[in-house]
Motif scaffolding. Structure first.
Motif, PDB file in Angstrom:
ATOM      1  N   ASP A  26       0.799  -1.233   0.000  1.00 11.72           N
ATOM      2  CA  ASP A  26       0.000   0.000   0.000  1.00 11.72           C
ATOM      3  C   ASP A  26       0.831   1.283   0.000  1.00 11.72           C
ATOM      4  OD1 ASP A  26      -2.390  -1.278  -0.091  1.00 11.72           O
ATOM      5  OD2 ASP A  26      -2.902  -1.000   2.007  1.00 11.72           O
ATOM      6  N   LYS A  28       3.685   3.855   2.016  1.00 14.48           N
ATOM      7  CA  LYS A  28       3.780   4.329   3.397  1.00 14.48           C
ATOM      8  C   LYS A  28       2.433   4.774   3.948  1.00 14.48           C
ATOM      9  CE  LYS A  28       8.616   5.750   3.027  1.00 14.48           C
ATOM     10  NZ  LYS A  28       9.587   6.879   3.103  1.00 14.48           N
ATOM     11  N   ARG A  29       1.553   5.181   3.056  1.00 11.52           N
ATOM     12  CA  ARG A  29       0.233   5.603   3.498  1.00 11.52           C
ATOM     13  C   ARG A  29      -0.523   4.456   4.165  1.00 11.52           C
ATOM     14  NH1 ARG A  29      -4.397   8.351  -0.448  1.00 11.52           N
ATOM     15  NH2 ARG A  29      -5.906   8.814   1.210  1.00 11.52           N
ATOM     16  N   PHE A  32      -0.869   4.100   7.952  1.00 13.18           N
ATOM     17  CA  PHE A  32      -1.707   5.038   8.703  1.00 13.18           C
ATOM     18  C   PHE A  32      -3.196   4.792   8.496  1.00 13.18           C
ATOM     19  CE2 PHE A  32       2.390   7.007   7.924  1.00 13.18           C
ATOM     20  CZ  PHE A  32       2.736   7.454   9.192  1.00 13.18           C
ATOM     21  N   ARG A  33      -3.552   3.558   8.109  1.00 10.64           N
ATOM     22  CA  ARG A  33      -4.963   3.205   8.016  1.00 10.64           C
ATOM     23  C   ARG A  33      -5.631   3.380   9.383  1.00 10.64           C
ATOM     24  NH1 ARG A  33      -7.066  -0.478   4.108  1.00 10.64           N
ATOM     25  NH2 ARG A  33      -5.641  -0.900   2.381  1.00 10.64           N
TER      26      ARG A  33
END
Length: 256
Positions: A26, A28-29, A32-33
């Motif tokens: 996914d 690096k984003r 932060f899910r």
């Protein structure tokens, strides 16, 4: 791998291995899910605690002896812990719906789903599919864990400071200042199963693949979930970031 006794054991990948895998899939984003609902949950918790504290201020204890002033009377500890427990329970109830949304946003990674894409859309979906009770799945084990943690931590710290730390010792005051912190770490390990069960119930049978077979059984209640994890030897699953032991392969345990 092998444990300290040289016996062969199975280990799961550690935190950094999982994090690297998420970044590969996914970016690096992906790490932060669920961050937005989690931040809102923490903010609500802080605001609620402050509001409850103002609405129900803790009354000052009456004057006690010098010895009790130094070591903190048991009566004062019980009163302070009861007040802290009330604040924690109210803040947990208020912030739990956003915690549920945060957990579901995170576990969507497993099935590559986008069912919970935003806070407001998630609120509408839960209301439509599960009703108001859907926001409070997993609440009971979380509250039980909080209550047990507060009482064990505060009482243990009190008894250690009162009966184990000698006033004649030059560093007695320093030791007492760290006792509660150390007890907090120790007790949090013991109450971890309540956190695990609460989080599993938050995503169980909610329509996401991570909460359905074959990834997880459908649990009738949090007690059902606790018994299943206990039978599998997984009540402390995920409590370690690095050296995460996996249960040895065994015959399937009944979950009823």
């Amino acid at each position: 791998g092998r444990n300290v006794l040289g016996r062969k054991v199975l280990y799961l990948p550690g935190f950094f291995t999982y994090a690297r895998h998420i970044v590969e899939v996914d970016g690096k984003r992906g790490l932060f899910r669920g961050l937005t609902p989690r931040l809102i949950s923490s903010t609500l918790s802080t605001i609620t605690r402050g509001s409850v504290k103002k609405a129900f201020p803790l009354e000052d204890m009456e004057h006690v002896s010098n010895k009790d002033d130094v070591k903190t009377s048991l009566r004062k500890v019980v009163k302070e812990t009861s007040h802290e427990m009330m604040m924690q329970c109210v803040s947990r109830v208020v912030s739990h719906p956003l915690h549920v949304i945060s957990m579901r946003c995170m576990v969507q990674f497993v099935g590559r789903e986008v069912k919970y894409s935003g806070v407001f859309s998630a609120i509408g979906r839960i209301l439509k599919e599960e009703g108001i009770l859907g926001f409070f799945v997993g609440l009971i084990p979380h509250i039980l864990g909080d209550v047990i943690f507060l009482w064990c931590c505060n009482l243990l710290a009190h008894f250690i400071n009162t009966y184990a730390v000698d006033d004649n010792f030059s560093q007695a005051s320093v030791i007492r200042s760290y006792t509660k912190f150390v007890m907090g770490i120790a007790v949090s390990m013991l109450t971890y199963p309540f956190l695990l069960v609460g989080d599993l119930m938050a995503v169980n049978n909610c329509g996401l693949r991570a909460g359905l077979p074959p990834y997880a059984p459908v649990f009738a209640s949090w007690i059902h979930c606790w018994r299943y994890l206990s039978a599998q030897g997984q009540l402390f699953r995920g409590s370690s970031l690095l050296f995460r032991r996996a249960p040895m392969p065994a015959a399937c345990f009944p979950i009823d």
